[in-house]
Motif scaffolding. Sequence first.
Motif, PDB file in Angstrom:
ATOM      1  N   LEU B 251      28.813  96.946 107.275  1.00  0.00           N
ATOM      2  CA  LEU B 251      28.682  95.595 106.727  1.00  0.00           C
ATOM      3  C   LEU B 251      28.955  95.637 105.230  1.00  0.00           C
ATOM      4  CD1 LEU B 251      25.326  94.718 108.462  1.00  0.00           C
ATOM      5  CD2 LEU B 251      27.572  93.873 109.127  1.00  0.00           C
ATOM      6  N   ILE B 252      29.231  94.473 104.655  1.00  0.00           N
ATOM      7  CA  ILE B 252      29.492  94.436 103.215  1.00  0.00           C
ATOM      8  C   ILE B 252      28.195  94.542 102.439  1.00  0.00           C
ATOM      9  CG2 ILE B 252      30.392  93.026 101.333  1.00  0.00           C
ATOM     10  CD1 ILE B 252      32.268  91.789 103.504  1.00  0.00           C
ATOM     11  N   ASN B 253      27.205  93.820 102.897  1.00  0.00           N
ATOM     12  CA  ASN B 253      25.915  93.849 102.224  1.00  0.00           C
ATOM     13  C   ASN B 253      24.888  94.501 103.124  1.00  0.00           C
ATOM     14  OD1 ASN B 253      26.827  92.304  99.923  1.00  0.00           O
ATOM     15  ND2 ASN B 253      26.875  90.567 101.345  1.00  0.00           N
ATOM     16  N   SER B 254      23.891  95.081 102.506  1.00  0.00           N
ATOM     17  CA  SER B 254      22.918  95.798 103.303  1.00  0.00           C
ATOM     18  C   SER B 254      21.784  94.877 103.739  1.00  0.00           C
ATOM     19  CB  SER B 254      22.362  96.968 102.499  1.00  0.00           C
ATOM     20  OG  SER B 254      21.795  96.465 101.313  1.00  0.00           O
ATOM     21  N   GLY B 255      21.104  95.339 104.778  1.00  0.00           N
ATOM     22  CA  GLY B 255      19.888  94.676 105.210  1.00  0.00           C
ATOM     23  C   GLY B 255      20.080  93.692 106.332  1.00  0.00           C
ATOM     24  N   ILE B 256      19.543  94.084 107.515  1.00  0.00           N
ATOM     25  CA  ILE B 256      19.567  93.190 108.672  1.00  0.00           C
ATOM     26  C   ILE B 256      18.127  92.986 109.064  1.00  0.00           C
ATOM     27  CG2 ILE B 256      20.169  93.030 111.129  1.00  0.00           C
ATOM     28  CD1 ILE B 256      22.569  92.775 109.362  1.00  0.00           C
ATOM     29  N   SER B 257      17.664  91.771 109.068  1.00  0.00           N
ATOM     30  CA  SER B 257      16.263  91.577 109.444  1.00  0.00           C
ATOM     31  C   SER B 257      16.101  91.241 110.913  1.00  0.00           C
ATOM     32  CB  SER B 257      15.592  90.513 108.575  1.00  0.00           C
ATOM     33  OG  SER B 257      16.484  89.488 108.269  1.00  0.00           O
ATOM     34  N   ASP B 258      17.166  90.762 111.540  1.00  0.00           N
ATOM     35  CA  ASP B 258      17.012  90.440 112.959  1.00  0.00           C
ATOM     36  C   ASP B 258      18.376  90.527 113.632  1.00  0.00           C
ATOM     37  OD1 ASP B 258      15.792  89.757 115.298  1.00  0.00           O
ATOM     38  OD2 ASP B 258      15.485  87.638 114.818  1.00  0.00           O
ATOM     39  N   VAL B 259      18.351  90.964 114.872  1.00  0.00           N
ATOM     40  CA  VAL B 259      19.584  90.985 115.643  1.00  0.00           C
ATOM     41  C   VAL B 259      19.262  90.530 117.064  1.00  0.00           C
ATOM     42  CG1 VAL B 259      19.258  93.473 115.888  1.00  0.00           C
ATOM     43  CG2 VAL B 259      21.422  92.465 116.567  1.00  0.00           C
ATOM     44  N   THR B 260      20.114  89.630 117.598  1.00  0.00           N
ATOM     45  CA  THR B 260      19.849  89.066 118.918  1.00  0.00           C
ATOM     46  C   THR B 260      21.144  88.932 119.705  1.00  0.00           C
ATOM     47  OG1 THR B 260      18.099  87.738 117.948  1.00  0.00           O
ATOM     48  CG2 THR B 260      18.797  87.114 120.135  1.00  0.00           C
ATOM     49  N   ILE B 261      21.104  89.380 120.942  1.00  0.00           N
ATOM     50  CA  ILE B 261      22.256  89.201 121.825  1.00  0.00           C
ATOM     51  C   ILE B 261      22.027  87.912 122.618  1.00  0.00           C
ATOM     52  CG2 ILE B 261      23.583  90.201 123.725  1.00  0.00           C
ATOM     53  CD1 ILE B 261      22.303  92.927 122.909  1.00  0.00           C
ATOM     54  N   ALA B 271      20.690  88.460 111.355  1.00  0.00           N
ATOM     55  CA  ALA B 271      20.124  87.763 110.198  1.00  0.00           C
ATOM     56  C   ALA B 271      20.172  88.721 109.022  1.00  0.00           C
ATOM     57  CB  ALA B 271      18.692  87.347 110.488  1.00  0.00           C
ATOM     58  N   GLY B 272      20.838  88.277 107.961  1.00  0.00           N
ATOM     59  CA  GLY B 272      21.080  89.203 106.864  1.00  0.00           C
ATOM     60  C   GLY B 272      20.236  88.956 105.634  1.00  0.00           C
ATOM     61  N   TRP B 273      19.980  90.047 104.919  1.00  0.00           N
ATOM     62  CA  TRP B 273      19.294  89.921 103.639  1.00  0.00           C
ATOM     63  C   TRP B 273      20.201  89.261 102.602  1.00  0.00           C
ATOM     64  CZ3 TRP B 273      16.461  95.306 102.783  1.00  0.00           C
ATOM     65  CH2 TRP B 273      15.547  95.487 103.837  1.00  0.00           C
ATOM     66  N   ASP B 274      21.489  89.289 102.919  1.00  0.00           N
ATOM     67  CA  ASP B 274      22.456  88.688 101.993  1.00  0.00           C
ATOM     68  C   ASP B 274      22.592  87.186 102.238  1.00  0.00           C
ATOM     69  OD1 ASP B 274      23.660  88.698 104.439  1.00  0.00           O
ATOM     70  OD2 ASP B 274      25.537  89.612 103.778  1.00  0.00           O
ATOM     71  N   THR B 297      17.067  85.185 101.901  1.00  0.00           N
ATOM     72  CA  THR B 297      17.122  86.074 103.051  1.00  0.00           C
ATOM     73  C   THR B 297      16.913  85.320 104.368  1.00  0.00           C
ATOM     74  OG1 THR B 297      16.278  87.895 101.765  1.00  0.00           O
ATOM     75  CG2 THR B 297      15.980  88.047 104.136  1.00  0.00           C
ATOM     76  N   VAL B 298      17.731  85.664 105.345  1.00  0.00           N
ATOM     77  CA  VAL B 298      17.532  85.092 106.679  1.00  0.00           C
ATOM     78  C   VAL B 298      16.622  86.048 107.434  1.00  0.00           C
ATOM     79  CG1 VAL B 298      18.665  84.222 108.739  1.00  0.00           C
ATOM     80  CG2 VAL B 298      19.862  84.150 106.551  1.00  0.00           C
ATOM     81  N   HIS B 299      15.541  85.505 107.974  1.00  0.00           N
ATOM     82  CA  HIS B 299      14.549  86.369 108.602  1.00  0.00           C
ATOM     83  C   HIS B 299      14.747  86.544 110.097  1.00  0.00           C
ATOM     84  CE1 HIS B 299      11.564  85.595 105.121  1.00  0.00           C
ATOM     85  NE2 HIS B 299      12.131  86.774 104.988  1.00  0.00           N
ATOM     86  N   CYS B 300      15.251  85.508 110.743  1.00  0.00           N
ATOM     87  CA  CYS B 300      15.310  85.606 112.186  1.00  0.00           C
ATOM     88  C   CYS B 300      16.462  84.766 112.734  1.00  0.00           C
ATOM     89  CB  CYS B 300      13.995  85.137 112.802  1.00  0.00           C
ATOM     90  SG  CYS B 300      13.449  83.556 112.190  1.00  0.00           S
TER      91      CYS B 300
END
Lengths: 1046, 332
Positions: B251-261, B271-274, B297-300
């Motif tokens: 990814l370009i920016n770091s930090g993933i707070s949530d991932v959903t399929i 959901a990215g910290w960016d 930041t996107v949390h979820c």
Amino acid sequence: MAVFDTPQEAFGVLRPVCVQLTKVQTVENVERLQAQLQKVNAAALQELQEYVLFPLRFTLKTPGPKRERLVQSVVECIRSILSVTCVKKQDLLHELFSELCTCLSSPSGLKRPPPQSEEVKLTVIQALQALMHSAYGDILLSLYQPSTLPHLGFAVSLLLALAEQEKAKEIRTSALKCLQALLLHCDCQEYHRLLDKEESQRCGDLFASFLPGISITLSRMITGDIKQGHMITVSAIKLFYQTVGFIMADEQLRRFPEKKEKPRVEQSRIADLMVHRGPDWVQSTADKLSLLIHKIVESSSVHQHWKVRLELVELAHHLMLKSSQSLVASVGQLLKALVGLVNDDSPKVRSRSSEVLRSIAEQKVITENRALADVLSENLHSLATALPRLMTSQDDQGKLSTLNVLLGSLKLLGSKMNIVLNSTAHLHRLSKALMQVLELDVTDVKIVEERRQGELPASLQHGLQKGQAQKKYFRFFTDERIFPLLQQVCRVLGYYGNLYLLVDHFMGLYSESVAFRKQAALVLNELITGAAGLGLDVLHEREAAPSMDDLKGTITSILEEYTDQANWHLVTSTEEQEEANDKLAIPPSRLRALTEGAHSSSHVLSSAAALEPNPTIRSMNSNIWQLCIQLEGVGCFTHALGKEFRVLLMSALYPVLEKAGDSTLFISQTATGTMVDICQACGYGSVQQLISENTDYLVNGISLSLRRVAHQPHASRVLETMLRHSDASLFPLVKDVIQDVLFTLDQSYDSQAASFLRVLHSLMAALEVFPATAEEPQGNDTGAEGEASLPAHAQVAKDVMERCIHLLSDKSLRVRLKVLDVLELGVTVLHPHDNHLLPMAHRAWPALVTRLINDDPLAVLRAFKVLCTLAEKCGDFLRQRFSKDVLPKLAGSLSSQAPVSARAGPVYSHTLAFKLQLAVLQGLGPLCEKLDMGEGDLNRVAGTCLVYLSARQPMKLQEAARSVFLHLMHVDPDATWLLLNGVCCPHRYPPPHASLRPVQLSGMGRPRGELTDNVLHLLGELEQRERAMLWPRTQGAPEPHGPPPP
Amino acid sequence: MIATMALPPPDPEFVLRGTAAPVHTLHFSCRSQEPEFPILFSGSANGLVQIWNLKTHRVDKTLDGHGGKSVYWVETIRGRDELLSQGRDQKICLWDLAEGRSMVTDSVSMDSVGFCRCSLLKMAQDRWLIAMPADDPDEVQVLELPSKTSVCTLKPEAGAKLGMPMCLKLWQPGFGACPFLMAGYEDGSVILWNLSMGKMLSRLACHQEPVMSLDFDSEKAKGVSGSSEKVLSVWSLDEQQNLKVHKTHELINSGISDVTIRQDRKILATAGWDYRIRIFGWKKMKPLAVLDFHTATVHCVSFSDHSRPSERLLAAGSKDHRISIWSLYNQT
């Protein structure tokens, strides 16, 4: 009064006179009998009826010529006997009937009226009338036998001839009345035996023979000279419909078989006279009658007297009730008459005809009677076909009656209209006619010109636009009654019609061509109103109203179309064009010049339009109307759905608010009206409540629109409207989106500054009136920065001012002007927080100085205003800077420019230099006062401005210079007095004591110079002020300064 | 030239405002038929669970049961009649929402102070398993609901140095089959646990940093995890039940707070910290869109469970107090 009660006594009295009359037939003897009759009571006379009648009848029957006087008195006497007695014998009735008729027989037949005198005629008619009323029940019916047909025929012809051809009104009316009685339709108060079915049938058969004569004569009378008086026409109409309705009664005709019955009467001559009312006869008679009815309707519906028109309603009612099947060909005609009279001038006619229409509709005469429904559909078909032609060719009156008929037919047809609407060709015709006739007149230039005055208080607008539609002008008619009629037509269509079909069709027209768009929208609005059952008056309830969900679905799809980009964001002003051009970076020099010409844009615009017939003015005007109609549509829809519309506010409120913020007055007014409509329909107490309870939807729309450059101006308009219509309570809700606005502004200074500044201005104006109590507590944002934290609204003001500082040097004058306004408001909002305001002022200062000393005069003026506000709020902070950075330059330029303006001619006042001088002079005064400037600076100001008091300077500059001195008088009256007196001193001031030296002022004794007038004026003013200040106080107080009042 | 350009990323369908606090978790309930309307549950940093009516876009009800402490996981059971909410007050509350009620009928205390969200799995009618961080910082506890009896405690071997569990996902290969748990740990590894044996089956060190979120597609036996690094890791489970790295996505920016399929396994959202939401095709991890709306930041991220695919929505909750609702890639 009767003296003789018993038949015996009566006989005793009457016998001699009867005998005498039998012997000698003179008028005197008849009169004697008449006199004696008065003394006999009715019961007694009944016993002697035949006896008494005998000499009278004998007199009539005596052969040889008779004197008219005698005939008249005999007939009169018979009449008086008949009027109090009953005829109980069949023979007597028959004989009397023919004897009376014979009185008026004439050798020349019936072509011409009988030759007798009018008195005789009248008496005979009255006697006949009395005879008809005195015949006893069944006895009367014996008169109506095939065998008496010739007698009856004679009587009918006689009476018709009298009714039509006599001159005396009384005779004509009596003849008609008598005819009515003869045809068994007497409507007098006396008892009349009702006929049973059989009897009616028989009489109908007999009367059928007379129908041609009666109907033709009566229709001639009805359509005849109006000088005959309305009474006769009314009676003739009544007799016409009673007779026709009786003979052509569906009930009677239903029983007739195809084949002619074998005549019961053996006398073949009479049998030939009899009419057989079989289908063929009915058909041919109905055809002939239809011609007559047509003529009657034509002439009576426009008759001057309302009673005639009222009787026409009764005619239509009666015939439709009794003979709607047999006269099916005339039903259209009759309905047209009724429908046309619904909008009659006379209220009685109006109410009766709608009552009749209603009853016809209620009795389902139309909907259950296929033939009739067919006729109506047929009518509607042909009307629809002819409508486009009629709408263009007819005058207003013609259009009115055509539309009345259209409306009436639609109302009567009810749901059956769908048969016609389902035919594409006819729907097409109908809609084409509507599109034509509803074409608006969009030539009114004023609509484009009138601009919204930005700061019009919201509350003021409410009262003005309480949900009223804008008055529309149409190309093809001017009569004010036509548009409401068209609205009714559309609503009735929406009420009964297939809503999907209609909406689909008109939506098609709406998107098909710009030429139809406005009209189609007008129609759509009314269709929905009608479908919701609002604003219309129907004859019968529809079977199934569309469900709320269907209606909502339909409305949603129309709304989507209305508020679609292409239909909602239309060019309505040159400003918008310019804004659009700005974005394209093409400087449209002419338009720019126009708007830079400041607020008188309307004037400039119209002259520009005059110079160059600008086709866009027309199209802009059309666009404005388009939007107004669509906005009014939203109003219609909200009323149609009521509180259910609240769900649609999610998408509908935003566009309405956007238009409420439109700079075209007309549009913003309409949109404000729509908001009021929404409030009413959805149950919001005020526009403010509407906005605050739906802020979430609006904020959502704004924040999404801000993401698209093209939509940003709209978003700012919505926000502006929100702020304009709300108080501080809105602030917490919009705070979120304001951050978005500022963020977006940061991203796009160049392109969007102008539109955002409008929002910022509204925002600051809202914050300015922000009550201190409403300040929200600072939750977890309280920073540990050490600085006293700002309340949220002040923080926003600060954020906004930050941006303003950047924009102060924008290349667009409009932007600079707006920024100065915003800045001024910002200063006020931030004022209580000095430690934030002062740094801000410090940062703004350099750019502000540039505005003050080196900018367009307009900007200079505004900058002065900002400076004044700033001076008021943080005067000390500015004094030094002003006297250092600004004053020297201003003073210098004023001084150097003074000789130029003093020499200049009248054209000078159009130059920039002049405007600048004026601006500075106008601004300096207040500033001196606000900044509380030091003596040196004040002297400098006074010294600089003094030269502008010269009479050689242009008048406006003199005025402005005087205003500076007036302000200086406030600050330091003594110094100003001294200075002015140094120039010119009108008074001598003798010392109060000889030991004091006389006052010497340098202005004393000076000759009159160029400054004298203004100086004297100012001194006068100063004196007045001093007096006003001093006199209210204690009289004896020593005057601190200035000369004593003379 | 325009034709070759990608379509601009879409705007949100709408944005829900009014949580007045950072949004930590979202959960849709959109399956019920008319006249019931689709709803969205949100849990925020102020301890409130809000029930959003997606027809009016407004809060219908607010549940306050965590004493103002952040709510970071919500899940419905029994349709939408009951709701579980997990808060930083170390409590999991069971709410009764049937017939307009809104009260806490039961609760479970946890001792964990981490941010690990629970995971719920329906085992049978009226029987659920819930996985949650246990009292011991590196353990995971599995309870049966509604009885609250402990099923097992998943304890890593001594010296494994996994750190705290960060994210959990209960799953089972088929209905009625033996349940498994995927757990992401502080040290960056993802572990597959067998619940019936309480045994670790496989361990995959796929991140250098703590695993912030994971989701597992049991049908394709493939999962995805995000951490605070710039990498999305896709891993698969082979027949021997070993976890293997399948692919990583930079990814370009770091930090993933949530991932959903998404339920249909076609796309996934992160959901990215960016401040950005990213959409990928699940099959090949093809980047499809970067949704730029939030200002923090996107949390979820959460996909809706609409029965009609065309109505499906994506919701994202952010620190900026907003919940953005998107309608994406529905025309399949």
